[in-house]
Design a protein around this motif. Structure first.
Motif, PDB file in Angstrom:
ATOM      1  N   ASP A 218     114.222  59.337 -44.840  1.00  0.00           N
ATOM      2  CA  ASP A 218     113.600  59.625 -46.154  1.00  0.00           C
ATOM      3  C   ASP A 218     112.542  58.054 -46.224  1.00  0.00           C
ATOM      4  N   CYS A 219     112.007  57.861 -44.832  1.00  0.00           N
ATOM      5  CA  CYS A 219     111.701  56.161 -44.691  1.00  0.00           C
ATOM      6  C   CYS A 219     110.003  56.735 -44.124  1.00  0.00           C
ATOM      7  N   GLY A 220     109.735  55.837 -43.867  1.00  0.00           N
ATOM      8  CA  GLY A 220     107.418  55.939 -43.454  1.00  0.00           C
ATOM      9  C   GLY A 220     106.874  56.478 -44.436  1.00  0.00           C
ATOM     10  N   CYS A 221     107.119  56.392 -45.748  1.00  0.00           N
ATOM     11  CA  CYS A 221     106.448  57.105 -46.919  1.00  0.00           C
ATOM     12  C   CYS A 221     104.917  56.118 -46.882  1.00  0.00           C
ATOM     13  N   ILE A 222     103.858  56.744 -46.677  1.00  0.00           N
ATOM     14  CA  ILE A 222     102.279  55.791 -46.861  1.00  0.00           C
ATOM     15  C   ILE A 222     102.547  56.140 -48.598  1.00  0.00           C
ATOM     16  N   SER A 223     102.460  54.726 -49.071  1.00  0.00           N
ATOM     17  CA  SER A 223     101.205  54.801 -50.348  1.00  0.00           C
ATOM     18  C   SER A 223     100.785  53.474 -50.557  1.00  0.00           C
ATOM     19  N   THR A 224     100.379  53.335 -52.114  1.00  0.00           N
ATOM     20  CA  THR A 224     100.118  52.205 -52.454  1.00  0.00           C
ATOM     21  C   THR A 224     101.398  50.862 -53.018  1.00  0.00           C
ATOM     22  N   PHE A 225     102.070  51.775 -52.771  1.00  0.00           N
ATOM     23  CA  PHE A 225     102.953  51.141 -53.903  1.00  0.00           C
ATOM     24  C   PHE A 225     104.049  50.390 -52.730  1.00  0.00           C
ATOM     25  N   ASN A 226     103.773  50.971 -51.241  1.00  0.00           N
ATOM     26  CA  ASN A 226     104.121  50.083 -50.363  1.00  0.00           C
ATOM     27  C   ASN A 226     103.179  49.470 -49.736  1.00  0.00           C
ATOM     28  N   PHE A 227     102.318  48.972 -50.096  1.00  0.00           N
ATOM     29  CA  PHE A 227     100.626  48.279 -49.377  1.00  0.00           C
ATOM     30  C   PHE A 227     101.768  46.434 -49.334  1.00  0.00           C
ATOM     31  N   ILE A 228     101.753  45.768 -48.334  1.00  0.00           N
ATOM     32  CA  ILE A 228     102.410  44.729 -48.845  1.00  0.00           C
ATOM     33  C   ILE A 228     100.661  43.353 -48.265  1.00  0.00           C
ATOM     34  N   ILE A 229     100.256  42.620 -49.700  1.00  0.00           N
ATOM     35  CA  ILE A 229      98.910  42.079 -49.225  1.00  0.00           C
ATOM     36  C   ILE A 229     100.024  40.420 -49.345  1.00  0.00           C
ATOM     37  N   ASN A 230     100.054  39.799 -47.900  1.00  0.00           N
ATOM     38  CA  ASN A 230     100.223  38.880 -47.593  1.00  0.00           C
ATOM     39  C   ASN A 230      99.547  37.944 -46.551  1.00  0.00           C
ATOM     40  N   THR A 231      99.416  37.051 -46.286  1.00  0.00           N
ATOM     41  CA  THR A 231      98.669  35.902 -44.936  1.00  0.00           C
ATOM     42  C   THR A 231      99.629  36.807 -43.645  1.00  0.00           C
ATOM     43  N   LYS A 232     100.863  36.605 -43.824  1.00  0.00           N
ATOM     44  CA  LYS A 232     101.738  37.353 -43.139  1.00  0.00           C
ATOM     45  C   LYS A 232     101.717  38.557 -42.777  1.00  0.00           C
ATOM     46  N   THR A 233     101.749  39.766 -43.457  1.00  0.00           N
ATOM     47  CA  THR A 233     101.575  41.124 -42.989  1.00  0.00           C
ATOM     48  C   THR A 233     100.057  41.270 -42.491  1.00  0.00           C
ATOM     49  N   PHE A 234      99.025  40.606 -42.716  1.00  0.00           N
ATOM     50  CA  PHE A 234      97.459  40.939 -42.255  1.00  0.00           C
ATOM     51  C   PHE A 234      97.465  40.494 -41.186  1.00  0.00           C
ATOM     52  N   THR A 235      97.401  38.967 -41.278  1.00  0.00           N
ATOM     53  CA  THR A 235      98.069  38.308 -39.775  1.00  0.00           C
ATOM     54  C   THR A 235      98.976  39.199 -38.404  1.00  0.00           C
ATOM     55  N   GLU A 236     100.081  39.816 -39.196  1.00  0.00           N
ATOM     56  CA  GLU A 236     100.981  40.179 -37.987  1.00  0.00           C
ATOM     57  C   GLU A 236      99.791  41.447 -37.319  1.00  0.00           C
ATOM     58  N   SER A 237      99.411  42.142 -38.602  1.00  0.00           N
ATOM     59  CA  SER A 237      98.535  43.955 -38.557  1.00  0.00           C
ATOM     60  C   SER A 237      97.292  43.314 -37.416  1.00  0.00           C
ATOM     61  N   LEU A 238      97.045  42.531 -37.573  1.00  0.00           N
ATOM     62  CA  LEU A 238      95.944  42.341 -36.392  1.00  0.00           C
ATOM     63  C   LEU A 238      96.417  42.613 -35.158  1.00  0.00           C
ATOM     64  N   LYS A 239      97.243  42.501 -34.975  1.00  0.00           N
ATOM     65  CA  LYS A 239      98.184  42.578 -33.512  1.00  0.00           C
ATOM     66  C   LYS A 239      98.881  42.795 -33.401  1.00  0.00           C
ATOM     67  N   PHE A 240      99.918  43.005 -34.203  1.00  0.00           N
ATOM     68  CA  PHE A 240     100.880  43.846 -33.341  1.00  0.00           C
ATOM     69  C   PHE A 240     101.344  45.058 -34.629  1.00  0.00           C
ATOM     70  N   ASN A 241     102.307  45.822 -34.156  1.00  0.00           N
ATOM     71  CA  ASN A 241     102.837  46.816 -35.612  1.00  0.00           C
ATOM     72  C   ASN A 241     103.527  46.633 -36.201  1.00  0.00           C
ATOM     73  N   SER A 242     103.377  46.625 -37.847  1.00  0.00           N
ATOM     74  CA  SER A 242     103.017  45.744 -38.841  1.00  0.00           C
ATOM     75  C   SER A 242     104.153  46.933 -39.302  1.00  0.00           C
ATOM     76  N   CYS A 243     105.056  47.547 -38.763  1.00  0.00           N
ATOM     77  CA  CYS A 243     106.529  48.684 -38.845  1.00  0.00           C
ATOM     78  C   CYS A 243     107.208  47.643 -38.071  1.00  0.00           C
ATOM     79  N   LEU A 244     107.106  48.036 -37.012  1.00  0.00           N
ATOM     80  CA  LEU A 244     108.360  47.245 -35.788  1.00  0.00           C
ATOM     81  C   LEU A 244     108.559  46.411 -35.437  1.00  0.00           C
ATOM     82  N   ASN A 245     107.309  45.489 -35.023  1.00  0.00           N
ATOM     83  CA  ASN A 245     106.957  44.032 -34.736  1.00  0.00           C
ATOM     84  C   ASN A 245     108.269  43.924 -34.791  1.00  0.00           C
ATOM     85  N   ARG A 246     109.039  42.992 -33.909  1.00  0.00           N
ATOM     86  CA  ARG A 246     110.349  41.496 -34.208  1.00  0.00           C
ATOM     87  C   ARG A 246     111.439  42.440 -34.880  1.00  0.00           C
ATOM     88  N   LYS A 247     111.418  43.524 -34.902  1.00  0.00           N
ATOM     89  CA  LYS A 247     112.711  43.901 -35.547  1.00  0.00           C
ATOM     90  C   LYS A 247     113.076  45.094 -34.959  1.00  0.00           C
TER      91      LYS A 247
END
Length: 354
Positions: A218-247
């Motif tokens: 049931d994981c992996g759904c993409i929607s506006t409800f799952n958006f994460i708007i903060n500095t950590k997610t934004f900067t991580e997404s520039l260089k790394f995978n936003s779901c799997l990095n360091r997980k």
């Protein structure tokens, strides 16, 4: 006000195929803008409004003035004599932790040795744990698990538990009082979606959601409800995978994975060292697949605030394929269900036939 304009450092424009957005990292908000305004901001920042109008030979003065009314009203830009006094935000992403979060899945057949799991998590200095239960477990079950973390260095724990008729809100509240490191308790498969308790200090929140979560599928759904708007997610997404990095994850059967939804595993938690697993190149390879490399996502204006599922992709033979559960088409800027929506594949086919 004929001074050079400057974007607030926390307001960052992101261009998509059809439209652009301004991500306000401080206020955790998104402003939708036309691509023409994106171009104006990128090309002309540091100029006065009159100079911007002159750059376009005064052909679009009315439009440009409307753009700046919007930008000023929403505190996206300000005006300054010396723009060098206002440097851009450092968009470097760093973490002192080799692993930033761990997911542990539970179902009716799970037989996890949590003492062993937590001991191994401690050795990789993972600060955040999420425990997801797909079957009914009473409060005592989770209390026993949380007791094992009392002397640990874990900073926060999120519990995702299944609703049952005799679940009492007071019991959840008492659990939070007893274990203050609980970040959220999310009760899925509930009769309705509601916020039961939202704390100002951000820790110890309780949410009910009516969505049934029966397994990691049931994981992996993409929607506006799952958006994460903060500095950590934004900067991580520039260089790394936003779901799997360091997980790191432990599935219902105890196998170590990048994500419980993925097929590949790296051994069983009872016999494998997490430290050994996370240091392997094979385990880390998915960390570096960023949105700017993923088909369709790289053309999407939401790419730096959106999670990225690599477990369910449209082409299983292409690791850079679009997430299969994404219902947004950036080429027409529409979500599934909106008037005029067509899938990316339909849009591409129609374009080729023109």
């Amino acid at each position: 006000m004929d001074k050079p304009f400057v974007l607030y450092a926390s307001c960052i424009p992101v261009k998509g195929f059809k439209q652009s957005i301004i991500v306000d990292l401080q206020r955790q908000n998104i402003f939708h803008i036309p691509n023409s305004l994106y171009d104006l901001l990128i090309i002309n920042e540091g100029k006065s409004i009159s100079n911007v109008c002159g750059f376009y030979n005064n052909q679009y003065d009315d439009i440009i003035k409307e753009y700046f009314k919007f930008l000023i009203k929403n505190d996206i830009v300000f005006f300054a004599d010396n723009i060098d006094n206002f440097p851009k935000m450092d968009l470097t992403w760093e973490s002192p932790f080799g692993i930033t979060n761990c997911i542990i899945d539970i179902n009716s057949d799970s037989n996890h040795d949590f003492a062993n799991i937590f001991e191994k998590i401690e050795k990789v200095s993972c600060p955040h744990i999420q425990i997801r239960s797909y079957s009914i477990k009473d409060i005592n079950y989770f209390s026993h698990i949380l007791n094992l973390l009392e002397d640990s260095r874990i900073l926060s724990i999120e519990l995702i538990i299944k609703y049952f008729r005799n679940l009492i809100i007071d019991d959840l509240e008492q659990l939070i009082i007893k274990y203050p490191r609980i970040f959220n308790i999310i009760v899925h498969s509930a009769p309705k979606t509601e916020c039961i308790s939202l704390k100002q200090e951000k820790m110890g929140n309780i949410f009910y959601v009516d969505k049934e979560i029966s397994s990691s599928k049931d994981c992996g759904c993409i929607s506006t409800f799952n958006f994460i708007i903060n500095t950590k997610t934004f900067t991580e997404s520039l260089k790394f995978n936003s779901c799997l990095n360091r997980k790191i994850s432990i599935d219902c059967n105890g196998f170590i994975k990048n994500c419980p939804s993925m097929e590949d595993n790296f051994g069983h938690i009872r016999t494998m060292s997490l430290k050994e697993v996370i240091s392997s190149k094979e385990f880390q390879k998915l960390w570096y697949i960023k949105k700017d490399e993923i088909k369709v996502c790289r053309d999407c204006e939401y790419r730096y605030v959106c999670t990225d599922c690599r477990a369910y992709i449209k082409d299983p033979n292409d690791i850079y394929s679009q997430p299969a559960k994404c219902n947004y088409n950036p080429y027409i800027a529409k979500w599934k269900g909106q008037d005029g929506y067509v899938t990316v594949e339909e849009w591409q086919k129609n374009r080729e036939n023109k």
